[in-house]
Design an enzyme around this catalytic site. Structure first.
Site, short mmCIF file in Angstrom:
data_model
loop_
_atom_site.label_atom_id
_atom_site.label_comp_id
_atom_site.label_asym_id
_atom_site.label_seq_id
_atom_site.Cartn_x
_atom_site.Cartn_y
_atom_site.Cartn_z
N ARG A 1 0.80 -1.23 0.00
CA ARG A 1 0.00 0.00 0.00
C ARG A 1 0.83 1.28 0.00
NH1 ARG A 1 -3.50 -2.05 4.80
NH2 ARG A 1 -2.53 -4.09 4.52
N GLU B 1 2.81 -9.89 13.98
CA GLU B 1 2.07 -10.40 15.13
C GLU B 1 2.18 -11.93 15.19
OE1 GLU B 1 -1.80 -8.72 15.10
OE2 GLU B 1 -2.19 -9.26 17.19
O1 PRP Z 1 3.17 -1.54 11.78
P1 PRP Z 1 3.04 -2.98 11.40
O2 PRP Z 1 2.52 -3.83 12.53
O3 PRP Z 1 4.31 -3.54 10.84
O4 PRP Z 1 1.90 -3.10 10.29
C1 PRP Z 1 1.79 -2.18 9.23
C2 PRP Z 1 1.90 -2.88 7.90
O5 PRP Z 1 0.82 -3.81 7.76
C3 PRP Z 1 0.19 -3.61 6.50
O6 PRP Z 1 0.83 -4.31 5.48
P2 PRP Z 1 0.78 -5.92 5.40
O7 PRP Z 1 1.92 -6.49 6.22
O8 PRP Z 1 -0.59 -6.37 5.78
O9 PRP Z 1 1.13 -6.20 3.91
P3 PRP Z 1 0.29 -5.92 2.55
O10 PRP Z 1 0.17 -4.43 2.39
O11 PRP Z 1 1.17 -6.52 1.50
O12 PRP Z 1 -1.04 -6.59 2.68
C4 PRP Z 1 0.36 -2.13 6.26
O13 PRP Z 1 0.17 -1.78 4.90
C5 PRP Z 1 1.75 -1.87 6.76
O14 PRP Z 1 2.73 -2.10 5.77
N1 ADE Z 2 -5.73 -2.74 11.44
C1 ADE Z 2 -5.10 -2.76 10.26
N2 ADE Z 2 -5.72 -2.33 9.14
C2 ADE Z 2 -5.08 -2.34 7.95
N3 ADE Z 2 -3.82 -2.78 7.79
C3 ADE Z 2 -3.15 -3.22 8.88
N4 ADE Z 2 -1.90 -3.69 9.05
C4 ADE Z 2 -1.74 -3.99 10.34
N5 ADE Z 2 -2.85 -3.73 11.05
C5 ADE Z 2 -3.76 -3.24 10.15
#
Ligand code: PRP
Ligand code: ADE
Length: 224
Positions: free
Chosen positions: A107, A144
Site C-alpha cells: 500500500r 504479530e
Molecule cells: O506496523 P506494522 O505492525 O508492521 O503493520 C503495518 C503494515 O501492515 C500492512 O501491510 P501488510 O503487512 O498487511 O502487507 P500488505 O500491504 O502486503 O497486505 C500495512 O500496509 C503496513 O505495511
Molecule cells: N488494522 C489494520 N488495518 C489495515 N492494515 C493493517 N496492518 C496492520 N494492522 C492493520
C-alpha cells in the site's frame, strides 16, 4: 531525552509541538521523551483530515477475527480526498531536499510515487521477498504472527541521500523499522516515515528507532 525505541519494541511517544504549544502524546512504553517535534495539523485546523478519516472504511474481523482492518481503497475512490492526503504530504516534504521516497509494498506503492514525483524525488520500491530481479539486500521483521521480509535493490539509494519512507498505516511499527534498517544499511539518511493512518495510541507524531513518524489520522476502532 528519553531512550529510543528499537525495532524489537513498540514505538516510544514524544512530546509534540505545533504553533508554540506542546501536545502530550500517550507514552506507549511508559517513558516519555522530551524531544519536541512538529505534529500533523489538528483536525480542527485542517478540515481535510476529517475528510480523510471519514473516507477510510473500517472492516471488522478482517483478515482474521479481532482485527479492525483500515481499508484505504474507499479513500482511493474519492479523488478529492485522495488528493487531499497527497497534498498534505507534499506540502510537508517539498523543499526538504529529499532525494528519494521509499514506498513499502503493497500500500506504500499507492501513495509513495505520487509524493515522489511532486517533490522531485526518485521512488524506491521496498518489496516483499523474491520480487526484485536484481541484487538485493533483505531485512526480516517480526509480525504479530510469524515473520516477513522487505528487500531493496542494491544501488537504489546512494550513501547519505535523504530518504522519506511512505506506507499507508503503522500498527506495531515492525514494518517501518525493517524499512529504516534496510535504508540505513545502504547508507541512506532516513529523514522521516509518513503514514496516513496510525493506531490511536501512536497518533500524531512519535519516533521509531530515532526517526520521526508522521501520521495524518488515527485509525477508527469502529465501523462507520
Ligand atoms: O506496523 P506494522 O505492525 O508492521 O503493520 C503495518 C503494515 O501492515 C500492512 O501491510 P501488510 O503487512 O498487511 O502487507 P500488505 O500491504 O502486503 O497486505 C500495512 O500496509 C503496513 O505495511
Ligand atoms: N488494522 C489494520 N488495518 C489495515 N492494515 C493493517 N496492518 C496492520 N494492522 C492493520
Amino acid at each position: 531525552m528519553g531512550e529510543e525505541a528499537n525495532c524489537n519494541t513498540v514505538m516510544e511517544a514524544t512530546k509534540a509541538k505545533e504553533n508554540g504549544h506542546a501536545v502530550a502524546v500517550p507514552d506507549v512504553k511508559g517513558k516519555a521523551d522530551d524531544t519536541v517535534v512538529a505534529v500533523a495539523p489538528a483536525a480542527e485546523a485542517d478540515p481535510r483530515l476529517q475528510g480523510i478519516s471519514d473516507a477510510i472504511r473500517v472492516v471488522p474481523h478482517f483478515p482474521k477475527p479481532g482485527i479492525m482492518f483500515n481499508d484505504i481503497t474507499t479513500l482511493l475512490l474519492r479523488p478529492g480526498v485522495f488528493k487531499d492526503a497527497l497534498d498534505i504530504f507534499v506540502e510537508r516534504y517539498r523543499g526538504m531536499a529529499i532525494a528519494a521516497v521509499a514506498g513499502i509494498e503493497a500500500r506504500g506503492f499507492i501513495f509513495g510515487p505520487a509524493i515522489a514525483l511532486a517533490i522531485g524525488a526518485k521512488f524506491i520500491p521496498l518489496r516483499k521477498p523474491k520480487k526484485l530481479p536484481g541484487e538485493v539486500i533483505s531485512e526480516t521483521y517480526v509480525l504479530e504472527y510469524g515473520t516477513d521480509c522487505l528487500e531493496m535493490h542494491v544501488g537504489a539509494v546512494e550513501p547519505d541521500e535523504r530518504v522519506l519512507i511512505v506506507d499507508d498505516l503503522v500498527a506495531t511499527g515492525g514494518t517501518l523499522c525493517a524499512a529504516i534498517n534496510l535504508l540505513e544499511r545502504a547508507g541512506a539518511d532516513v529523514v522521516e516515515c509518513a503514514c496516513l493512518i496510525g493506531l490511536p495510541k501512536f497518533k500524531d507524531f512519535y519516533k521509531l528507532n530515532g526517526k520521526p513518524v508522521y501520521v495524518l489520522v488515527e485509525s477508527r476502532e469502529y465501523e462507520k
